[in-house]
Design a protein around this motif. Structure first.
Motif, mmCIF file in Angstrom:
data_model
loop_
_atom_site.group_PDB
_atom_site.id
_atom_site.type_symbol
_atom_site.label_atom_id
_atom_site.label_comp_id
_atom_site.label_asym_id
_atom_site.label_seq_id
_atom_site.Cartn_x
_atom_site.Cartn_y
_atom_site.Cartn_z
ATOM 1 N N GLY A 240 0.815 -1.209 0.000
ATOM 2 C CA GLY A 240 0.000 0.000 0.000
ATOM 3 C C GLY A 240 0.854 1.267 0.000
ATOM 4 N N ARG A 241 1.955 1.238 0.764
ATOM 5 C CA ARG A 241 2.855 2.394 0.784
ATOM 6 C C ARG A 241 3.472 2.625 -0.591
ATOM 7 N NH1 ARG A 241 6.289 1.723 6.463
ATOM 8 N NH2 ARG A 241 4.525 2.001 7.888
ATOM 9 N N TYR A 242 3.871 1.524 -1.229
ATOM 10 C CA TYR A 242 4.483 1.687 -2.550
ATOM 11 C C TYR A 242 3.453 2.160 -3.570
ATOM 12 C CZ TYR A 242 7.040 0.848 -6.826
ATOM 13 O OH TYR A 242 7.631 1.018 -8.034
ATOM 14 N N ARG A 243 2.214 1.680 -3.461
ATOM 15 C CA ARG A 243 1.170 2.144 -4.380
ATOM 16 C C ARG A 243 0.960 3.648 -4.231
ATOM 17 N NH1 ARG A 243 -3.103 -2.813 -3.302
ATOM 18 N NH2 ARG A 243 -2.372 -4.189 -4.992
ATOM 19 N N ARG A 244 0.913 4.123 -2.978
ATOM 20 C CA ARG A 244 0.739 5.566 -2.769
ATOM 21 C C ARG A 244 1.931 6.343 -3.327
ATOM 22 N NH1 ARG A 244 -1.374 3.541 2.123
ATOM 23 N NH2 ARG A 244 0.623 3.848 3.189
ATOM 24 N N ALA A 245 3.137 5.842 -3.089
ATOM 25 C CA ALA A 245 4.322 6.518 -3.622
ATOM 26 C C ALA A 245 4.309 6.506 -5.145
ATOM 27 C CB ALA A 245 5.590 5.843 -3.099
ATOM 28 N N SER A 246 3.871 5.390 -5.746
ATOM 29 C CA SER A 246 3.800 5.291 -7.195
ATOM 30 C C SER A 246 2.790 6.268 -7.767
ATOM 31 C CB SER A 246 3.450 3.860 -7.604
ATOM 32 O OG SER A 246 3.344 3.742 -9.002
ATOM 33 N N GLN A 247 1.652 6.424 -7.096
ATOM 34 C CA GLN A 247 0.643 7.372 -7.560
ATOM 35 C C GLN A 247 1.148 8.806 -7.452
ATOM 36 O OE1 GLN A 247 -2.289 6.741 -9.146
ATOM 37 N NE2 GLN A 247 -1.471 4.661 -9.127
ATOM 38 N N GLU A 248 1.919 9.102 -6.416
ATOM 39 C CA GLU A 248 2.503 10.438 -6.302
ATOM 40 C C GLU A 248 3.469 10.700 -7.449
ATOM 41 O OE1 GLU A 248 4.291 10.886 -2.515
ATOM 42 O OE2 GLU A 248 2.411 10.810 -1.390
ATOM 43 N N VAL A 249 4.231 9.694 -7.823
ATOM 44 C CA VAL A 249 5.136 9.834 -8.968
ATOM 45 C C VAL A 249 4.341 10.060 -10.244
ATOM 46 C CG1 VAL A 249 6.868 8.674 -10.372
ATOM 47 C CG2 VAL A 249 6.940 8.440 -7.901
ATOM 48 N N ARG A 250 3.233 9.311 -10.406
ATOM 49 C CA ARG A 250 2.407 9.473 -11.607
ATOM 50 C C ARG A 250 1.839 10.882 -11.695
ATOM 51 N NH1 ARG A 250 -2.712 9.746 -12.652
ATOM 52 N NH2 ARG A 250 -3.255 9.308 -10.481
ATOM 53 N N ARG A 251 1.284 11.375 -10.569
ATOM 54 C CA ARG A 251 0.709 12.727 -10.585
ATOM 55 C C ARG A 251 1.778 13.780 -10.873
ATOM 56 N NH1 ARG A 251 -2.585 10.396 -6.427
ATOM 57 N NH2 ARG A 251 -1.054 10.971 -4.832
ATOM 58 N N ALA A 252 2.954 13.606 -10.281
ATOM 59 C CA ALA A 252 4.042 14.558 -10.534
ATOM 60 C C ALA A 252 4.477 14.501 -11.995
ATOM 61 C CB ALA A 252 5.217 14.261 -9.611
ATOM 62 N N ALA A 253 4.494 13.297 -12.581
ATOM 63 C CA ALA A 253 4.888 13.151 -13.983
ATOM 64 C C ALA A 253 3.861 13.807 -14.909
ATOM 65 C CB ALA A 253 5.053 11.678 -14.327
ATOM 66 N N VAL A 254 2.578 13.674 -14.573
ATOM 67 C CA VAL A 254 1.534 14.304 -15.389
ATOM 68 C C VAL A 254 1.650 15.820 -15.334
ATOM 69 C CG1 VAL A 254 -0.951 14.662 -15.582
ATOM 70 C CG2 VAL A 254 -0.066 12.359 -15.228
ATOM 71 N N ARG A 255 1.899 16.361 -14.116
ATOM 72 C CA ARG A 255 2.052 17.812 -13.974
ATOM 73 C C ARG A 255 3.268 18.293 -14.751
ATOM 74 N NH1 ARG A 255 3.349 19.796 -9.427
ATOM 75 N NH2 ARG A 255 2.207 21.758 -9.611
ATOM 76 N N SER A 256 4.330 17.525 -14.719
ATOM 77 C CA SER A 256 5.526 17.899 -15.479
ATOM 78 C C SER A 256 5.262 17.812 -16.975
ATOM 79 C CB SER A 256 6.701 16.988 -15.086
ATOM 80 O OG SER A 256 7.852 17.289 -15.831
ATOM 81 N N ALA A 257 4.548 16.766 -17.416
ATOM 82 C CA ALA A 257 4.258 16.598 -18.844
ATOM 83 C C ALA A 257 3.375 17.725 -19.367
ATOM 84 C CB ALA A 257 3.593 15.248 -19.083
ATOM 85 N N ARG A 258 2.482 18.246 -18.521
ATOM 86 C CA ARG A 258 1.630 19.356 -18.953
ATOM 87 C C ARG A 258 2.461 20.586 -19.301
ATOM 88 N NH1 ARG A 258 -3.038 18.621 -14.290
ATOM 89 N NH2 ARG A 258 -4.203 16.941 -15.348
ATOM 90 N N MET A 259 3.471 20.855 -18.475
ATOM 91 C CA MET A 259 4.309 22.005 -18.754
ATOM 92 C C MET A 259 5.097 21.807 -20.051
ATOM 93 S SD MET A 259 3.820 24.430 -16.719
ATOM 94 C CE MET A 259 5.153 25.369 -17.447
ATOM 95 N N TRP A 260 5.622 20.594 -20.248
ATOM 96 C CA TRP A 260 6.372 20.360 -21.483
ATOM 97 C C TRP A 260 5.450 20.356 -22.692
ATOM 98 C CZ3 TRP A 260 11.105 21.493 -21.199
ATOM 99 C CH2 TRP A 260 11.841 21.241 -20.041
#
Length: 621
Positions: free
Chosen positions: A233-253
């Motif tokens: 569960g901890r890794y799933r939450r960390a993975s989702q945080e990475v996904r959200r951060a990647a989406v926010r970064s991709a929006r800027m690019w």
């Protein structure tokens, strides 16, 4: 430097003052490769830039019905096509070479630093971060080094084309020349935010990698306590945080890419409208309009390199910063000053006052396990420091072996003289024979080391798992980190490996913490027998091992407070007794009240089983 010449004989001394300085150092050390890539890139870009001129000549030749000029234009187009193909091929070859050689240089630097620091590395930097640096970060750093030369070629080509258009047709060329800086620099206001989001993504990805690494390393324990779902569960939450951060970064690019599509589109529309007006009024030829329009269209290709270099830098800068964090660690603030010396004699730590006489088995008891680990690392000269620790490291006296400071002799000589076995040693994959094939004095055989470490059950298990008909355990392959073995079996094999090495001084940190009491007694006796006449230091709190030592030292709050044998210290030193027997404060107070402080009789062997001699335990076993 070519790929076939790897690895580097010497990767160099990196500039670790900051991430950007480290990237600059990498680029400077590959100046030859960068210049080659720049040259081929210019040939490629200028070949492309020449196409609009030849196309314009061909169009104008058709309009003027000039067969000779049309043939000349066709020949020039063919020649430019050959130059473009050669330039593009060699540009790709040299750019990828720069990428791979830069990544290889960083990997060699990291490997050298890992070998220098040993187990002290993971005390200062999380294991997951080390993995992230040596894999993904190395690739991103190589990407920036590779993209740098192509960007330089593209920028140079843009300047040449703009100047050429301004000279060729000022009415339209100046319009393109003035628009190009705007197109190239329009995304600069967006880059800081894109960089911050990329940094956030890298940070979260590093934490997720660290969590995954720790979870895999402790999977056996997690299964034992039923904690798999919790950590999943901890890794799933960390993975989702990475996904959200990647989406926010991709929006800027994506926004940056949209700007670089919109603005050139506006330029081309304006150029066609204004050029058509000039051609209709007869102020320019149709061929000239085609030439300028084609040049402006093809200039959009080198403009893409501006976006690429911005992305490469934003991703590589935090990666370089993480690499710098690892590479800035060092063994000591002092440089080796004594060459060609193999010290022998007593092992002495001036900080704690710990003395391990030459040729004797010394056991060390510390109430704080972390303190014991730090002291064990310092005895081997493995303590790592960073830039912020230079003053403290310089003020801390070095451990002495035979009166010679370990910090003053070369690292290889120090490690050959003093070997430290960590409390959680690592077994590399390979056969048992390969595991025990380590640099050694040659005085201790593998069989003797395995016997002293009580590895008979390990040999039996490996013999059963052997793929050979003769069932030779020495040729049986051990899985990565010895995961097919139990914790006690791994610990004893690591101990056997250390015993085979037969160093001048051997430092063991909790060498029997994962074995049962009967095996522990035999291991302690085996160490004492095999290491007779050699300096041995064992950090432990087990009475079985302490009773086998020639002398026992109690370290309390960073200072040696008592020295003697196990039984005398147990009888006369309350602090020693509290650590060894796990005596509580209430029990200690009751004993002091009944017997008088400082005059506590030794517990009977029936009451404290740990007081039994090794011979008695072996007889009962």
């Amino acid at each position: 430097m070519q790929i076939r010449d790897l690895p580097y004989s010497d990767p160099g001394d990196p500039d670790v003052r900051s991430g950007p300085r480290f990237l600059f150092w990498l680029g400077r050390n590959q100046l030859g490769g960068q210049l080659k890539s720049l040259s081929w890139g210019l040939l490629h870009q200028l070949g492309i830039a020449g196409l609009p001129v030849t196309v314009g000549l061909a169009v104008q030749a058709v309009i003027d019905r000039s067969g000779g000029r049309l043939a000349l234009a066709g020949g020039l187009i063919v020649a430019l096509g050959v130059l473009i193909a050669v330039g593009d091929t060699m540009l790709h070859r040299t750019a990828v070479t720069n990428w791979i050689t830069a990544a290889a240089r960083v990997q060699q630097l990291l490997a050298r630093k890992t070998a220098e620091l040993g187990s002290a590395l993971t005390r200062r930097v999380a294991a997951g971060e080390v993995v992230a640096v040596s894999t993904g970060d190395v690739e991103k750093i190589g990407w920036f080094v590779e993209a740098l030369s192509r960007f330089a070629a593209a920028a140079t080509a843009l300047v040449v084309i703009c100047v050429g258009l301004a000279i060729y047709l000022p009415s339209l060329g100046l319009m393109v020349a003035l628009a190009m800086p705007v197109l190239a620099l329009a995304v600069l206001p967006l880059l800081p935010r894109a960089t911050r989001r990329a940094d956030e993504q890298r940070e979260k990805a590093g934490k997720a990698t660290e969590l995954a690494s720790d979870t895999v390393a402790g999977l056996r324990v997690l299964r034992g306590i039923g904690g798999e779902e919790l950590f999943l569960g901890r890794y799933r939450r960390a993975s989702q945080e990475v996904r959200r951060a990647a989406v926010r970064s991709a929006r800027m690019w994506a926004l940056i890419s949209a700007v670089q599509v919109l603005l050139p589109g506006i330029l081309l529309i304006s150029l066609v409208w204004y050029g058509a007006t000039l051609a209709r009024d007869g102020r320019i030829d149709v061929g000239q309009l085609v030439t300028v329009y084609s040049a402006a269209t093809l200039m959009l290709f080198p403009l893409r390199h501006f976006e690429e270099i911005a992305m490469a830098y934003s991703f590589s800068r935090p990666s370089a910063q993480r690499a710098v964090r690892v590479l800035s660690l060092h063994r000591s603030a002092q440089e080796a000053t004594v060459e060609g010396v193999t010290p022998t004699g007593d092992l002495y730590d001036p900080v704690t006052g710990l003395m391990a006489p030459r040729g004797r088995f010394t056991a060390v008891v510390c109430g704080d396990p972390d303190e014991a680990g730090r002291l064990a690392e310092r005895l081997g000269g493995h303590a790592a420091t960073g830039e912020e620790d230079d003053k403290a490291a310089a003020a801390t006296p070095s451990v002495l072996l035979g009166g010679v400071a370990l910090d003053e002799i070369p690292l290889d000589a120090a490690r050959a003289a003093v070997l430290v076995q960590d409390k959680d040693p690592v077994l590399l994959s390979g056969t048992l024979q390969e595991l025990l094939d380590v640099p050694s004095s040659g005085l201790v055989t593998a069989d003797a080391a395995l016997e002293a470490a009580q590895c008979s059950d390990v040999l039996s298990a490996l013999a059963q798992a052997s793929v050979d008909n003769d069932g030779d355990p020495m040729r049986t392959r051990i899985t990565e980190r010895g995961r097919s073995l139990s914790g006690g079996q791994r610990q004893r094999l690591a101990l056997a490996r250390s015993l085979v090495t037969d160093p001048e001084a051997l430092v063991l940190d909790e060498p029997t913490s994962a074995v049962d009491s009967h095996t522990e007694a035999r291991v302690a006796a085996g160490i004492a027998k095999l290491r007779q006449g050699r300096t041995t230091v064992a950090f432990a709190s087990s009475p079985l091992l302490l009773d086998a030592a020639d002398r026992v030292v109690l370290v309390h709050e960073g200072t040696v407070v008592a020295v003697g044998n196990h039984r005398d210290l147990l009888r006369n030193e309350p602090r020693y007794r509290a650590v060894v027997t796990r005596e509580t404060d209430d029990e200690a107070a009751a004993a002091d009240t009944a017997n008088g402080v400082g005059d506590v009789p030794a517990p009977k062997s029936d009451d404290v089983p740990a007081m039994k001699s090794i011979e008695e335990i072996e007889e009962r076993a």
